[in-house]
Write a protein that holds these residues in place. Sequence first.
Motif, PDB file in Angstrom:
ATOM      1  N   ASP A 163       2.994  18.336  -5.368  1.00 16.04           N
ATOM      2  CA  ASP A 163       2.543  19.666  -5.761  1.00 16.04           C
ATOM      3  C   ASP A 163       1.524  20.230  -4.776  1.00 16.04           C
ATOM      4  O   ASP A 163       0.381  20.513  -5.133  1.00 16.04           O
ATOM      5  CB  ASP A 163       1.934  19.599  -7.168  1.00 16.04           C
ATOM      6  N   LEU A 164       1.935  20.384  -3.538  1.00 15.76           N
ATOM      7  CA  LEU A 164       1.096  21.008  -2.524  1.00 15.76           C
ATOM      8  C   LEU A 164       1.893  22.094  -1.805  1.00 15.76           C
ATOM      9  O   LEU A 164       3.110  21.965  -1.630  1.00 15.76           O
ATOM     10  CB  LEU A 164       0.626  19.989  -1.490  1.00 15.76           C
ATOM     11  N   PHE A 184      10.093   0.886  -4.873  1.00 16.28           N
ATOM     12  CA  PHE A 184       9.570   1.769  -5.917  1.00 16.28           C
ATOM     13  C   PHE A 184       8.267   2.473  -5.536  1.00 16.28           C
ATOM     14  O   PHE A 184       7.620   3.066  -6.405  1.00 16.28           O
ATOM     15  CB  PHE A 184       9.329   1.000  -7.231  1.00 16.28           C
ATOM     16  N   VAL A 185       7.862   2.409  -4.297  1.00 10.04           N
ATOM     17  CA  VAL A 185       6.610   3.047  -3.869  1.00 10.04           C
ATOM     18  C   VAL A 185       6.795   4.552  -3.777  1.00 10.04           C
ATOM     19  O   VAL A 185       7.846   5.047  -3.363  1.00 10.04           O
ATOM     20  CB  VAL A 185       6.148   2.476  -2.510  1.00 10.04           C
ATOM     21  N   GLN A 186       5.726   5.290  -4.157  1.00 11.87           N
ATOM     22  CA  GLN A 186       5.694   6.730  -3.934  1.00 11.87           C
ATOM     23  C   GLN A 186       4.566   7.077  -2.964  1.00 11.87           C
ATOM     24  O   GLN A 186       3.432   6.612  -3.142  1.00 11.87           O
ATOM     25  CB  GLN A 186       5.445   7.478  -5.238  1.00 11.87           C
ATOM     26  N   VAL A 187       4.904   7.867  -1.959  1.00 10.92           N
ATOM     27  CA  VAL A 187       3.905   8.440  -1.059  1.00 10.92           C
ATOM     28  C   VAL A 187       4.054   9.951  -1.178  1.00 10.92           C
ATOM     29  O   VAL A 187       5.014  10.548  -0.684  1.00 10.92           O
ATOM     30  CB  VAL A 187       4.118   7.977   0.396  1.00 10.92           C
ATOM     31  N   ARG A 188       3.113  10.575  -1.870  1.00  3.12           N
ATOM     32  CA  ARG A 188       3.256  11.984  -2.219  1.00  3.12           C
ATOM     33  C   ARG A 188       3.020  12.901  -1.015  1.00  3.12           C
ATOM     34  O   ARG A 188       2.466  12.498   0.018  1.00  3.12           O
ATOM     35  CB  ARG A 188       2.284  12.327  -3.338  1.00  3.12           C
ATOM     36  N   LYS A 189       3.430  14.133  -1.169  1.00  6.77           N
ATOM     37  CA  LYS A 189       3.331  15.122  -0.095  1.00  6.77           C
ATOM     38  C   LYS A 189       1.893  15.235   0.411  1.00  6.77           C
ATOM     39  O   LYS A 189       0.940  15.271  -0.354  1.00  6.77           O
ATOM     40  CB  LYS A 189       3.798  16.483  -0.616  1.00  6.77           C
ATOM     41  N   GLU A 207      -1.076  13.038  -3.618  1.00 10.01           N
ATOM     42  CA  GLU A 207      -1.045  14.071  -2.591  1.00 10.01           C
ATOM     43  C   GLU A 207      -2.290  14.008  -1.705  1.00 10.01           C
ATOM     44  O   GLU A 207      -3.415  13.841  -2.188  1.00 10.01           O
ATOM     45  CB  GLU A 207      -0.981  15.462  -3.245  1.00 10.01           C
ATOM     46  N   GLY A 208      -2.081  14.132  -0.411  1.00 11.81           N
ATOM     47  CA  GLY A 208      -3.197  14.288   0.511  1.00 11.81           C
ATOM     48  C   GLY A 208      -4.139  13.114   0.622  1.00 11.81           C
ATOM     49  O   GLY A 208      -5.267  13.274   1.096  1.00 11.81           O
ATOM     50  N   CYS A 209      -3.698  11.912   0.221  1.00  8.59           N
ATOM     51  CA  CYS A 209      -4.577  10.749   0.390  1.00  8.59           C
ATOM     52  C   CYS A 209      -4.434  10.186   1.804  1.00  8.59           C
ATOM     53  O   CYS A 209      -3.514  10.537   2.543  1.00  8.59           O
ATOM     54  CB  CYS A 209      -4.289   9.683  -0.662  1.00  8.59           C
ATOM     55  N   ALA A 222      -5.364   7.843  -5.815  1.00 10.41           N
ATOM     56  CA  ALA A 222      -5.361   9.194  -6.365  1.00 10.41           C
ATOM     57  C   ALA A 222      -5.337  10.230  -5.237  1.00 10.41           C
ATOM     58  O   ALA A 222      -5.680   9.936  -4.089  1.00 10.41           O
ATOM     59  CB  ALA A 222      -6.592   9.393  -7.246  1.00 10.41           C
ATOM     60  N   PRO A 223      -4.932  11.469  -5.542  1.00 12.86           N
ATOM     61  CA  PRO A 223      -4.858  12.517  -4.510  1.00 12.86           C
ATOM     62  C   PRO A 223      -6.165  12.711  -3.751  1.00 12.86           C
ATOM     63  O   PRO A 223      -7.260  12.670  -4.323  1.00 12.86           O
ATOM     64  CB  PRO A 223      -4.509  13.768  -5.331  1.00 12.86           C
TER      65      PRO A 223
END
Length: 268
Positions: A163-164, A184-189, A207-209, A222-223
Amino acid sequence: MQNFIVEDGAQIAQDVKIGYNSIIKSGAKIGAGTIIGDFCYIDKDVSIGENNYIGTAVHIKGKTTIGNNNHILDNTVIGLSGKHIGYHFYQGKVIIGNNNFINNNCSIDCGNNHLSDSHPELLAYSLVDAPSAENEDATIIGNRCYILNNVIIHHNCRVGLGDLPDSNDPYDTVICSGCCLNGFVQVRKGAELSSGTYIREFSSLGEGCFTSMMSHIVKDVAPFCNILKNKNIGTIERLVTKFRCSTNDVEKLRSNFSSKRSGILKIY
């Protein structure tokens, strides 16, 4: 003289360029403006969109869908069968979006049916974004991801979703050389992983980490958190600025991230 093999039944746009000794299997689809390098292998269930560059000796296997305007460079392998230890799963999918750069010698495994009714125990690991039923068996790379050489992305990972807004840079999500994302890893936008980062299976990075070089990530991040020497040292302001976020935006992302977690993996 034609120096490559295109089997009957392959759907190839007229202006596609195919290099020496490449093999395109029956059923494959390749869109206009795409370049296929030398010694490539494109499997029967592969769909490649428009204006992609596929480098030398790239193998794309299984049920793989690739969007438009991607650069995928030499010796990368996409769509190898993924398997969670102790379970046998059927071969799922790989979905790659648009405007991504994937450098040399990367490996991206296909997903599998880890959320099927046959293995309800795996549902205990709540994803930040639960996959749709259509794509629960997919490894997904979103849009505008910059993935450097020798990166391994195992089954059912999700990279670059979140959500960025798009940044003003050409790429939003960055994974540097030698990183490994286990199953199963997630690396967010908007996340940035420095070279040599290893991520434990089921971990979600918001996000953004940011992770520093040689990080071993065994919890959720966390983001917009800044991980240095495997410790959370606060907010990574550079990435907050990159995505034009306010303090309220950051807190909202962190709140949503925390509320969706299962609690099995703690947050740094």
